[in-house]
Design a protein around this motif. Sequence first.
Motif: not given
Length: 217
Positions: A139-140, A143, A148, A195, A197, A202, A206, A209-210
């Motif tokens: 998933y990483r 993206q 996002r 977000i 997902v 997921q 997310w 990452e954020h």
Amino acid sequence: MSVAHHIGLITEDNLQADMLRHYLMEQLAQDIVLVRQTEELSMLCSVIPQLLLIDLDYLKGLHGSRWRDAIMAQSAGARVVLLNAPHDVGHEMLVDWPNLSGLFFRRDPLQQLVSGIRRVLLGEMWLPRQLMSELLCYYRDSQPQGRRQVVGLTLREQEILRYLMTGASNGEIANSLFVSEHTIKSHLYNVFKKIHVKNRLQAMQWAKEHLDARGWH
């Protein structure tokens, strides 16, 4: 009193399958509908949330892609638990199930199956650690960078996401924040929508990452 969930068991119609269905109904105190044809999915579509227990051995001989397409079309919001997975299963097959919440191998004992499904019914996940790691990496990498941003999340929602990153269950998060488990489920439902997902994996990716460690207590 247990909460009623609408559960479908996708497998062949034989004595062994019926025995498994009755065993799970007794252990989980839940009604389970045997689903043998894609057309029968419509019986479960009118009620949400749903949980689909899918026998991979059954799908293997029945064009699994047809079942996946039918599930996405008729039960897109259903959480998925895969049964009878081969021990060499990789993340490549699992990404075909966006709402994957659990996986059990062919030789897993019945009590482990019951325990895992109970956790899934509580909104958690039951996946082997290695597969979870592979899915997070997938998933990483899939993206787009900067796709996002942290937009519209409250401080409490960001706090819950940070707990989620540690692998904490809904109950553990609730205990840490001194709220009910139902409150955590409501927050996570709103977070997933914000977000964009579909499942905890997921959301965890997310968050990694954020969200950074600022504001973490």
